[in-house]
Write an enzyme that holds these catalytic residues in place. Structure first.
Site, PDB file in Angstrom:
ATOM      1  CB  SER A  14      -0.860  -0.026   1.271  1.00 29.86           C
ATOM      2  OG  SER A  14      -1.495   1.211   1.477  1.00 29.86           O
ATOM      3  CE1 TYR A  46      -4.029  -2.319   5.064  1.00 26.42           C
ATOM      4  CE2 TYR A  46      -3.388  -0.070   4.552  1.00 26.42           C
ATOM      5  CZ  TYR A  46      -3.755  -1.329   4.130  1.00 26.42           C
ATOM      6  OH  TYR A  46      -3.822  -1.604   2.778  1.00 26.42           O
TER       7      TYR A  46
HETATM    8  P1  NAP Z   1     -11.156  -6.821  -0.047  1.00 24.84           P
HETATM    9  O1  NAP Z   1     -11.994  -6.393  -1.199  1.00 24.84           O
HETATM   10  O2  NAP Z   1     -11.622  -6.555   1.355  1.00 24.84           O
HETATM   11  O3  NAP Z   1     -10.848  -8.397  -0.204  1.00 24.84           O
HETATM   12  C1  NAP Z   1     -10.084  -9.026   0.765  1.00 24.84           C
HETATM   13  C2  NAP Z   1      -9.778 -10.449   0.348  1.00 24.84           C
HETATM   14  O4  NAP Z   1      -8.888 -11.009   1.321  1.00 24.84           O
HETATM   15  C3  NAP Z   1     -10.998 -11.353   0.333  1.00 24.84           C
HETATM   16  O5  NAP Z   1     -10.820 -12.285  -0.705  1.00 24.84           O
HETATM   17  C4  NAP Z   1     -10.955 -12.024   1.698  1.00 24.84           C
HETATM   18  O6  NAP Z   1     -11.595 -13.296   1.734  1.00 24.84           O
HETATM   19  C5  NAP Z   1      -9.457 -12.180   1.881  1.00 24.84           C
HETATM   20  N1  NAP Z   1      -9.009 -12.312   3.257  1.00 24.84           N
HETATM   21  C6  NAP Z   1      -9.226 -11.478   4.301  1.00 24.84           C
HETATM   22  N2  NAP Z   1      -8.634 -11.943   5.418  1.00 24.84           N
HETATM   23  C7  NAP Z   1      -8.026 -13.099   5.064  1.00 24.84           C
HETATM   24  C8  NAP Z   1      -7.274 -14.067   5.764  1.00 24.84           C
HETATM   25  N3  NAP Z   1      -7.008 -13.934   7.079  1.00 24.84           N
HETATM   26  N4  NAP Z   1      -6.816 -15.141   5.096  1.00 24.84           N
HETATM   27  C9  NAP Z   1      -7.093 -15.297   3.774  1.00 24.84           C
HETATM   28  N5  NAP Z   1      -7.790 -14.415   3.050  1.00 24.84           N
HETATM   29  C10 NAP Z   1      -8.264 -13.341   3.703  1.00 24.84           C
HETATM   30  O7  NAP Z   1      -9.702  -6.184  -0.127  1.00 24.84           O
HETATM   31  P2  NAP Z   1      -8.911  -5.435  -1.328  1.00 24.84           P
HETATM   32  O8  NAP Z   1      -9.250  -4.001  -1.273  1.00 24.84           O
HETATM   33  O9  NAP Z   1      -9.031  -6.190  -2.582  1.00 24.84           O
HETATM   34  O10 NAP Z   1      -7.421  -5.539  -0.764  1.00 24.84           O
HETATM   35  C11 NAP Z   1      -6.498  -6.524  -1.183  1.00 24.84           C
HETATM   36  C12 NAP Z   1      -5.119  -6.111  -0.706  1.00 24.84           C
HETATM   37  O11 NAP Z   1      -4.817  -4.816  -1.240  1.00 24.84           O
HETATM   38  C13 NAP Z   1      -4.998  -5.972   0.815  1.00 24.84           C
HETATM   39  O12 NAP Z   1      -3.768  -6.489   1.238  1.00 24.84           O
HETATM   40  C14 NAP Z   1      -5.069  -4.475   1.050  1.00 24.84           C
HETATM   41  O13 NAP Z   1      -4.405  -4.093   2.211  1.00 24.84           O
HETATM   42  C15 NAP Z   1      -4.377  -3.962  -0.202  1.00 24.84           C
HETATM   43  N6  NAP Z   1      -4.714  -2.570  -0.521  1.00 24.84           N
HETATM   44  C16 NAP Z   1      -6.005  -2.221  -0.833  1.00 24.84           C
HETATM   45  C17 NAP Z   1      -6.279  -0.874  -1.113  1.00 24.84           C
HETATM   46  C18 NAP Z   1      -7.661  -0.410  -1.454  1.00 24.84           C
HETATM   47  O14 NAP Z   1      -7.885   0.839  -1.479  1.00 24.84           O
HETATM   48  N7  NAP Z   1      -8.616  -1.291  -1.727  1.00 24.84           N
HETATM   49  C19 NAP Z   1      -5.253   0.079  -1.057  1.00 24.84           C
HETATM   50  C20 NAP Z   1      -3.961  -0.327  -0.725  1.00 24.84           C
HETATM   51  C21 NAP Z   1      -3.706  -1.652  -0.467  1.00 24.84           C
HETATM   52  P3  NAP Z   1     -13.189 -13.453   2.080  1.00 24.84           P
HETATM   53  O15 NAP Z   1     -13.924 -13.038   0.827  1.00 24.84           O
HETATM   54  O16 NAP Z   1     -13.390 -14.884   2.401  1.00 24.84           O
HETATM   55  O17 NAP Z   1     -13.475 -12.540   3.220  1.00 24.84           O
END
Ligand code: NAP
Length: 248
Positions: free
Chosen positions: A143, A157
């Site tokens: 991130s 975070y």
């Molecule tokens: P998201 O839409 O909330 O999806 C999260 C995914 O992670 C889901 O598939 C969830 O599974 C899975 N997950 C959560 N906890 C887990 C665990 N303990 N073990 C295995 N799987 C787990 O998140 P996203 O926005 O796509 O984010 C993905 C990554 O990008 C993260 O690392 C986040 O920090 C990073 N990121 C996101 C943003 C943003 O603005 N969206 C910005 C910077 C970085 P379930 O469906 O079963 O819950």
């Protein structure tokens, strides 16, 4: 060239978009998820519809036994891995640092740090040429938070993703002679459900409007960079931290 990959948190958001893009290339994808079986199955169906192969693999990245089992399941289904997307991650509620509970911080560090380190270790054990692997690519989904600090929202975070950046640099240099490249993408404000999980469903839209590009990014815009990092076309790239943040 076809690829066999495992994506942690592959069922929703950035992981899902990456899985579908991999499917469009005819790759085989292990779609890990934590608990939302329906979302995982939807993603598997979408990967197959796009032209790839996929299975859903339930497992919590913060549990060592689950991590080992998810790698075993992916390899049993599709053979040796060429790439791992270390993507599963969580945020906490928007809160002042002084109010953080021990349980909140532990959960974030257990999943975002220990989980990511366990996944990277397991990937290295299986893909290192010195251990019988055929090399590969690890893409850490970090991130921009480590350079912004996430004040007033989630400093914990930001710290967890800082640990991921440090791991990216160290592991890339440690594994370079083992045929494994390690890079990180650092998304900014991306329109996924993670913001709602932190109690701010409008966060990406609201803060995205304040970025130089004036909008939030899409999961597909991050997935495109992840897929590129998994391919051989960037074979000389390792230990890179790539911001995808619309200039934020
Ligand atoms: P998201 O839409 O909330 O999806 C999260 C995914 O992670 C889901 O598939 C969830 O599974 C899975 N997950 C959560 N906890 C887990 C665990 N303990 N073990 C295995 N799987 C787990 O998140 P996203 O926005 O796509 O984010 C993905 C990554 O990008 C993260 O690392 C986040 O920090 C990073 N990121 C996101 C943003 C943003 O603005 N969206 C910005 C910077 C970085 P379930 O469906 O079963 O819950």
């Amino acid at each position: 060239m076809s690829r066999t990959i495992l994506i942690t948190g592959g069922s929703r958001g950035i992981g899902r978009a990456t899985a579908i893009m991999a499917g469009e290339r005819g790759w085989s994808v292990g779609v890990n998820y934590a608990g939302n079986e329906k979302a995982a199955q939807d993603t598997v169906d979408a990967v197959q519809k796009a032209g790839g192969r996929a299975i859903a693999i339930r497992g919590d990245v913060s549990r060592e036994a689950d991590v080992i089992a998810m790698f075993e399941a992916a390899e049993k289904a599709f053979g040796k891995l060429d790439g791992v997307v270390n993507n599963a991650g969580i945020v906490g509620e928007k809160q002042a640092f002084v109010d953080y509970s021990f349980e909140r911080m532990k959960r974030i560090f257990d999943i975002n740090v220990l989980g990511a380190y366990l996944v990277a270790r397991e990937a290295a054990r299986r893909m290192a040429t010195s251990r019988g692997g055929r090399g590969g690519s690890i893409v850490n989904v970090s991130s921009v938070a480590p350079r912004l600090g996430a004040p007033g929202e989630y400093v914990d975070y930001a710290g967890s993703k800082g640990a991921m950046d440090a791991m990216t640099l160290g592991l890339a240099r440690e594994l370079a002679k083992d045929g494994i490249r390690v890079n990180a993408v650092r998304p900014g404000l991306i329109d996924t459900e993670i913001h709602a999980s932190g109690g701010q469903p409008d966060r990406a839209e609201r803060l995205g409007a304040l970025t130089p590009m004036g909008r939030a990014g899409t999961a597909e815009e991050v997935a495109a960079a992840i897929v590129w990092l998994l391919e051989d076309s960037c074979a000389y790239m390792t230990a890179a931290l790539i911001d995808i943040s619309g200039g934020r």
